[in-house]
Design a protein around this motif. Structure first.
Motif, PDB file in Angstrom:
ATOM      1  N   SER A 107       9.761  -4.182  -3.295  1.00  0.00           N
ATOM      2  CA  SER A 107       8.637  -5.059  -3.668  1.00  0.00           C
ATOM      3  C   SER A 107       7.331  -4.519  -3.108  1.00  0.00           C
ATOM      4  N   GLY A 108       6.246  -5.167  -3.522  1.00  0.00           N
ATOM      5  CA  GLY A 108       4.934  -4.766  -3.034  1.00  0.00           C
ATOM      6  C   GLY A 108       4.775  -5.004  -1.546  1.00  0.00           C
ATOM      7  N   ALA A 109       5.177  -6.183  -1.103  1.00  0.00           N
ATOM      8  CA  ALA A 109       5.038  -6.500   0.320  1.00  0.00           C
ATOM      9  C   ALA A 109       5.817  -5.497   1.168  1.00  0.00           C
ATOM     10  N   TYR A 135      -5.260  -9.249  -0.982  1.00  0.00           N
ATOM     11  CA  TYR A 135      -3.884  -9.754  -0.995  1.00  0.00           C
ATOM     12  C   TYR A 135      -2.942  -8.567  -0.911  1.00  0.00           C
ATOM     13  N   HIS A 136      -2.020  -8.606   0.066  1.00  0.00           N
ATOM     14  CA  HIS A 136      -1.090  -7.492   0.218  1.00  0.00           C
ATOM     15  C   HIS A 136       0.370  -7.944   0.261  1.00  0.00           C
ATOM     16  N   GLY A 137       0.624  -9.244   0.101  1.00  0.00           N
ATOM     17  CA  GLY A 137       2.008  -9.707   0.105  1.00  0.00           C
ATOM     18  C   GLY A 137       2.202 -10.860   1.069  1.00  0.00           C
ATOM     19  N   GLU A 186      -7.214  -2.396  -1.437  1.00  0.00           N
ATOM     20  CA  GLU A 186      -6.961  -2.318  -2.874  1.00  0.00           C
ATOM     21  C   GLU A 186      -8.192  -1.623  -3.457  1.00  0.00           C
ATOM     22  N   GLU A 191      -6.577 -10.010  -6.515  1.00  0.00           N
ATOM     23  CA  GLU A 191      -6.582 -11.476  -6.365  1.00  0.00           C
ATOM     24  C   GLU A 191      -7.963 -12.023  -6.017  1.00  0.00           C
ATOM     25  N   ASP A 219      -3.478   0.150  -1.569  1.00  0.00           N
ATOM     26  CA  ASP A 219      -2.531  -0.781  -2.170  1.00  0.00           C
ATOM     27  C   ASP A 219      -2.789  -0.787  -3.676  1.00  0.00           C
ATOM     28  N   VAL A 221      -0.426  -1.789  -5.792  1.00  0.00           N
ATOM     29  CA  VAL A 221       0.676  -2.595  -6.317  1.00  0.00           C
ATOM     30  C   VAL A 221       0.265  -3.224  -7.655  1.00  0.00           C
ATOM     31  N   GLN A 222      -0.978  -3.677  -7.726  1.00  0.00           N
ATOM     32  CA  GLN A 222      -1.433  -4.322  -8.968  1.00  0.00           C
ATOM     33  C   GLN A 222      -2.195  -3.337  -9.873  1.00  0.00           C
ATOM     34  N   LYS A 248       5.315  -3.712  -8.631  1.00  0.00           N
ATOM     35  CA  LYS A 248       5.013  -4.400  -9.905  1.00  0.00           C
ATOM     36  C   LYS A 248       5.413  -3.592 -11.146  1.00  0.00           C
TER      37      LYS A 248
HETATM   38  N1  PMP Z   1      -0.364  -6.068  -3.087  1.00  0.00           N
HETATM   39  C1  PMP Z   1      -1.038  -6.511  -4.161  1.00  0.00           C
HETATM   40  C2  PMP Z   1      -2.382  -5.911  -4.472  1.00  0.00           C
HETATM   41  C3  PMP Z   1      -0.498  -7.503  -4.980  1.00  0.00           C
HETATM   42  O1  PMP Z   1      -1.188  -7.935  -6.039  1.00  0.00           O
HETATM   43  C4  PMP Z   1       0.766  -8.021  -4.652  1.00  0.00           C
HETATM   44  C5  PMP Z   1       1.410  -9.097  -5.499  1.00  0.00           C
HETATM   45  N2  PMP Z   1       0.566  -9.910  -6.201  1.00  0.00           N
HETATM   46  C6  PMP Z   1       1.427  -7.539  -3.518  1.00  0.00           C
HETATM   47  C7  PMP Z   1       0.839  -6.558  -2.768  1.00  0.00           C
HETATM   48  C8  PMP Z   1       2.768  -8.088  -3.107  1.00  0.00           C
HETATM   49  O2  PMP Z   1       3.749  -7.712  -3.988  1.00  0.00           O
HETATM   50  P1  PMP Z   1       5.149  -8.467  -3.998  1.00  0.00           P
HETATM   51  O3  PMP Z   1       4.899  -9.838  -4.536  1.00  0.00           O
HETATM   52  O4  PMP Z   1       6.009  -7.624  -4.893  1.00  0.00           O
HETATM   53  O5  PMP Z   1       5.642  -8.487  -2.606  1.00  0.00           O
END
Ligand code: PMP
Length: 393
Positions: A107-109, A135-137, A186, A191, A219, A221-222, A248
């Motif tokens: 996962s991202g977190a 937002y990082h998780g 990011e 977010e 980051d 992730v998004q 993601k």
């Molecule tokens: N980083 C960012 C930039 C995100 O947008 C998200 C999820 N919205 C995460 C980390 C966390 O990812 P996850 O929900 O898969 O843990």
């Protein structure tokens, strides 16, 4: 008889008092179908996951093929599993040479957690810096980096020694010092409501990191996997991070994430202590097979050019007196309205009209639009027409 919806409320742990609670029957391409047969266009891609649309046939085929061979065999890092190896090699081939070693997670977190531990080991430092409205998780390390006190406060104590910097404020970069293990950012804040970096902010950030010996963690992730019109958002800004976090869209609908760095930095995680960072399911072969198919599909066609054209179409069509501002990068769009109440009203009307949109965690007056990258021009025009109609409500 008790309904599925009632059982959902009763037995599936809830994340808010007002779940959307669509009863999903199936999903394909840009569409989700509920159990009553109603069709919804998914304009948020399950929150930036289904970049290739739902159930892309080649991803589904890759999953089925892998399931027939083997699923879980042994914790990540022990056996040579070709889905992992192929995906890691392909990623390395499209990334700068310094990003050649891939640590797979779920996962991202988890990608953020791994990156933080790696930064601690590589630098011997303890302090981190992150940005307001980041937002990082939701895990505790990632939560410590979150740039929003309201969501953090109830979970204190979190990690100590986190600097909170203002995004796009060069002055704040001076707070990064030789005590800082890493800065997590990011490249485009998601977010926060699609906040783009100004001029050379990311370059200045990278320079400050280089000057102080702090590692730079992006980051993505998004923003990764084509969301912003390049495979990775850092490509827009001419800055290569020391560690890149992904998730993601990476798994094409399966749970998969990664943090990626140089082989030299990554080697810190395999000694002193050995097994300092391990995961049972990270890099699951079925997810990696899906991830490998996903990346091949994104790389094969002209998808990034198309995303840039589609970005323009959204910007052209989304014009209305109630829209205060529109922030766009690729197919990550924030439509800013007057306030949350108005946004919520429009979002509810869109959902009623078969269009799934949402707001942003830290920008509730902005509407989130992040469709599958495969959305057609006709579908964009149709969805914009629905949004404009709903803005008139
Ligand atoms: N980083 C960012 C930039 C995100 O947008 C998200 C999820 N919205 C995460 C980390 C966390 O990812 P996850 O929900 O898969 O843990």
């Amino acid at each position: 008889m008790i309904t599925q919806r009632e059982l959902f409320i009763r037995h599936v742990a809830q994340t808010s008092p007002f779940p959307l609670a669509l009863e999903i029957e199936r999903a394909e391409g840009c569409y989700i179908y509920d159990t009553s047969g109603k069709k919804y266009m998914d304009l948020i891609s399950g929150i930036s996951v289904s970049n290739l649309g739902h159930c892309h046939p080649e991803v589904v085929a890759a999953v089925k093929e892998q399931v027939d061979k083997y699923m879980h065999v042994m914790v990540y890092g022990e056996y040579v599993q070709s889905p992992q190896v192929q995906l890691a090699e392909l990623l390395a081939s499209v990334l700068p040479a310094s990003l050649s070693s891939v640590y797979f997670v779920n996962s991202g977190a988890e990608a953020i957690e791994g990156a933080m531990k790696l930064a601690k080991r590589c630098t011997g430092r303890k302090q981190f810096a992150s940005f307001k409205n980041a937002y990082h998780g939701s895990t505790q390390g990632a939560l410590s980096l979150m740039g929003d006190e309201r969501l953090k406060q109830p979970f204190y104590p979190l990690l100590p020694d986190i600097l909170s910097l203002r995004f796009n404020q060069q002055d704040d970069l001076q707070l990064i010092t030789d005590l800082t293990a890493a800065v997590i950012v990011e490249p485009i804040q998601g977010e926060a409501g699609v906040v783009l970096p100004v001029s050379d902010f990311l370059k200045k950030l990278a320079e400050r990191c280089a000057a102080t010996g702090a590692l730079l963690i992006f980051d993505e992730v998004q923003t990764g996997y084509g969301r912003t019109g390049r495979l990775f958002a850092f490509e827009h800004y001419g800055v290569v991070p020391d560690i890149l976090c992904l998730a993601k869209g990476m798994g094409g609908g399966m749970p998969l994430g990664a943090f990626i760095s140089s082989a030299k930095l990554m080697s810190f995680l395999s000694v002193n202590p050995e097994l300092g960072h391990i995961t049972t399911f990270g890099g699951h072969p079925v997810c990696c097979a899906a991830g490998y198919a996903t990346l091949r599909i994104i790389l094969a066609g002209d998808m990034m050019n198309m995303v840039q054209q589609k970005e323009k179409l959204f910007a052209e069509r989304l014009k209305h007196k109630r829209i205060k501002n529109i922030r766009v990068k690729g197919l990550l769009v924030a439509l800013e309205l007057e306030n949350f109440e108005q946004n919520k009203k429009v979002i509810d009307a869109c959902v009623k009209n078969g269009l799934i949109v949402d707001w942003f965690l830290f920008n509730m007056k902005s509407m989130r639009i992040a469709p599958p990258l495969i959305i057609t021009k006709e579908e964009i025009i149709k969805s914009c027409d629905i949004i404009i109609d709903c803005l008139n409500v």
